[in-house]
Design a protein around this motif. Structure first.
Motif, short mmCIF file in Angstrom:
data_model
loop_
_atom_site.label_atom_id
_atom_site.label_comp_id
_atom_site.label_asym_id
_atom_site.label_seq_id
_atom_site.Cartn_x
_atom_site.Cartn_y
_atom_site.Cartn_z
N LEU A 19 0.83 -1.21 0.00
CA LEU A 19 0.00 0.00 0.00
C LEU A 19 0.86 1.25 0.00
N VAL A 20 1.98 1.19 0.73
CA VAL A 20 2.87 2.35 0.87
C VAL A 20 4.31 1.86 0.64
N PRO A 21 4.73 1.75 -0.62
CA PRO A 21 6.06 1.19 -0.92
C PRO A 21 7.20 1.95 -0.24
N GLN A 22 7.04 3.25 -0.04
CA GLN A 22 8.09 4.07 0.58
C GLN A 22 7.83 4.32 2.07
N GLY A 23 7.02 3.48 2.67
CA GLY A 23 6.63 3.72 4.05
C GLY A 23 7.65 3.33 5.10
N GLY A 24 8.74 2.73 4.70
CA GLY A 24 9.75 2.29 5.67
C GLY A 24 9.95 0.80 5.58
N THR B 224 -12.77 3.29 11.28
CA THR B 224 -11.32 3.16 11.40
C THR B 224 -10.68 4.27 10.58
N PRO B 225 -9.91 5.17 11.20
CA PRO B 225 -9.38 6.33 10.47
C PRO B 225 -8.35 5.94 9.42
N VAL B 226 -8.39 6.63 8.29
CA VAL B 226 -7.41 6.46 7.23
C VAL B 226 -6.29 7.47 7.44
N GLY B 227 -5.05 7.05 7.28
CA GLY B 227 -3.94 7.98 7.44
C GLY B 227 -2.65 7.29 7.80
N ASP B 228 -1.66 8.11 8.15
CA ASP B 228 -0.34 7.63 8.55
C ASP B 228 -0.19 7.82 10.06
N PHE B 229 0.07 6.73 10.77
CA PHE B 229 0.13 6.78 12.23
C PHE B 229 1.36 6.03 12.73
N ARG B 230 1.49 5.95 14.04
CA ARG B 230 2.52 5.14 14.67
C ARG B 230 1.94 4.46 15.90
N PHE C 207 1.62 -8.88 18.48
CA PHE C 207 1.99 -8.10 19.67
C PHE C 207 3.47 -8.27 20.00
N ASN C 208 4.00 -9.47 19.84
CA ASN C 208 5.39 -9.73 20.18
C ASN C 208 6.37 -9.08 19.21
N MET C 209 5.98 -8.93 17.96
CA MET C 209 6.93 -8.43 16.97
C MET C 209 6.83 -6.94 16.70
N VAL C 210 5.72 -6.30 17.03
CA VAL C 210 5.55 -4.88 16.75
C VAL C 210 6.05 -4.04 17.93
N LYS C 211 6.77 -2.97 17.63
CA LYS C 211 7.34 -2.10 18.66
C LYS C 211 6.60 -0.77 18.70
N GLU C 212 6.67 -0.12 19.86
CA GLU C 212 6.13 1.24 19.95
C GLU C 212 6.90 2.14 18.99
N GLY C 213 6.18 3.04 18.35
CA GLY C 213 6.79 3.95 17.40
C GLY C 213 6.79 3.43 15.98
N GLU C 214 6.41 2.17 15.77
CA GLU C 214 6.41 1.60 14.42
C GLU C 214 5.33 2.24 13.56
N PRO C 215 5.63 2.55 12.29
CA PRO C 215 4.65 3.19 11.41
C PRO C 215 3.45 2.27 11.12
N VAL C 216 2.27 2.87 11.09
CA VAL C 216 1.03 2.17 10.76
C VAL C 216 0.34 2.97 9.65
N TYR C 217 0.13 2.34 8.51
CA TYR C 217 -0.51 3.00 7.38
C TYR C 217 -1.87 2.36 7.13
N VAL C 218 -2.92 3.17 7.22
CA VAL C 218 -4.28 2.68 7.00
C VAL C 218 -4.79 3.31 5.71
#
Length: 275
Positions: free
Chosen positions: A148-153, A199-205, A260-271
């Motif tokens: 969805l976001v090839p340049q998202g990180g 569910t909001p659309v956007g770039d989050f963390r 839950f085990n693999m995702v860290k706080e601060g990780e980008p979330v793209y909806v």
């Protein structure tokens, strides 16, 4: 933030959520989800409805399916409730593809069905519980997902509202893909609380992680990963094919442990919605 996103924030969906693929079996939550609470959760936040987990039982009669190889394997049709080595073979293939993280127990249970749905949707197929020749053929073929976001990180989470899929990327490679259920996009009033199930659309963390079961005004949720206000990804006992939450992202229980085990706080979330 868009008006759509602000409406979801107003709904205050307080839900907890839900690796290349390591060990096949993750520990599932045990006991009453209403016992543990998250003392750090603000009282004003509101969770999605989450009924207490029910004990899964296979419907009768149960079909025993032997493992077969080669051309014969592609002719076997599996359905929820089936048991046997061929079901175990299905679970292992789904695990290898990053779709299944329960036990390879040879039982076509609810968590296996959720994984099959996720696989079908990732391949552009109509999600069904039945696993027939087309599914077996698709399982043997590797196919890259369209990001969805090839340049998202390199490390990120992508959520498609259109396809009701959540994908986790590591080093720009999809390592976990799961069927989800997002906001129902309706107005609701329950237990004295009204809001918009969006569910909001956007770039989050990811802003906060809440382990285990937590309880709010509308019910309980498991392993929450908050990414905007009171909206989170979280494990749920009910993850239907339709969008059905109050705004959060429901994930199958066994998969939510891995997420839950693999995702860290601060990780980008793209909806994203329509693409």
């Amino acid at each position: 933030m868009s008006i759509r996103g602000m409406a979801a924030l107003a709904a205050g969906c307080f839900l907890p959520l839900l690796a290349a693929a390591p060990a096949l079996a993750d520990e599932l939550p045990q006991g009453d989800p209403g016992v543990q609470t998250d003392t750090g959760v603000p009282a004003v936040t509101v969770p999605d409805v989450m009924p207490e987990p029910a004990v899964e039982t296979a419907p009768e009669p149960v079909k025993q399916v032997r493992a077969v190889k080669g051309a014969r394997a592609g002719k076997i049709v599996l359905r929820p409730g089936d048991r046997g080595d061929t079901v175990r073979q299905l679970q292992r293939r789904l695990h290898d593809g990053g779709f299944y993280f329960g036990q390879a127990n040879g039982i076509y249970d609810e968590q296996t069905r959720y994984a099959v749905w996720g696989f079908h949707k990732s391949r552009g197929m109509v999600p069904r519980g039945e696993v027939g020749p087309k599914t077996w053929t698709a399982l043997r073929r590797s196919k890259g997902l369209r990001p969805l976001v090839p340049q998202g990180g390199a490390d990120r989470i992508e959520i498609s509202l259109t396809h009701q899929l959540l994908t986790i990327y590591r080093d720009n490679r999809p390592v976990l893909v799961t069927h989800v259920s997002t906001g129902a996009e309706v107005q609701y009033c329950e237990k004295g609380h009204c809001g918009n199930a969006v569910t909001p659309v956007g770039d989050f963390r990811v802003t906060r992680k809440a382990p285990g079961w937590t309880t709010g005004l509308l019910g309980s949720m498991f392993n929450s990963l908050y990414f905007v206000g009171g909206i989170a990804m979280h494990g749920s006992t009910e993850v239907p094919l339709r969008p059905a939450s109050h705004g959060c992202v429901r994930i199958p229980l066994s998969t939510s442990v891995r997420v839950f085990n693999m995702v860290k706080e601060g990780e980008p979330v793209y909806v994203r919605g329509q693409i």
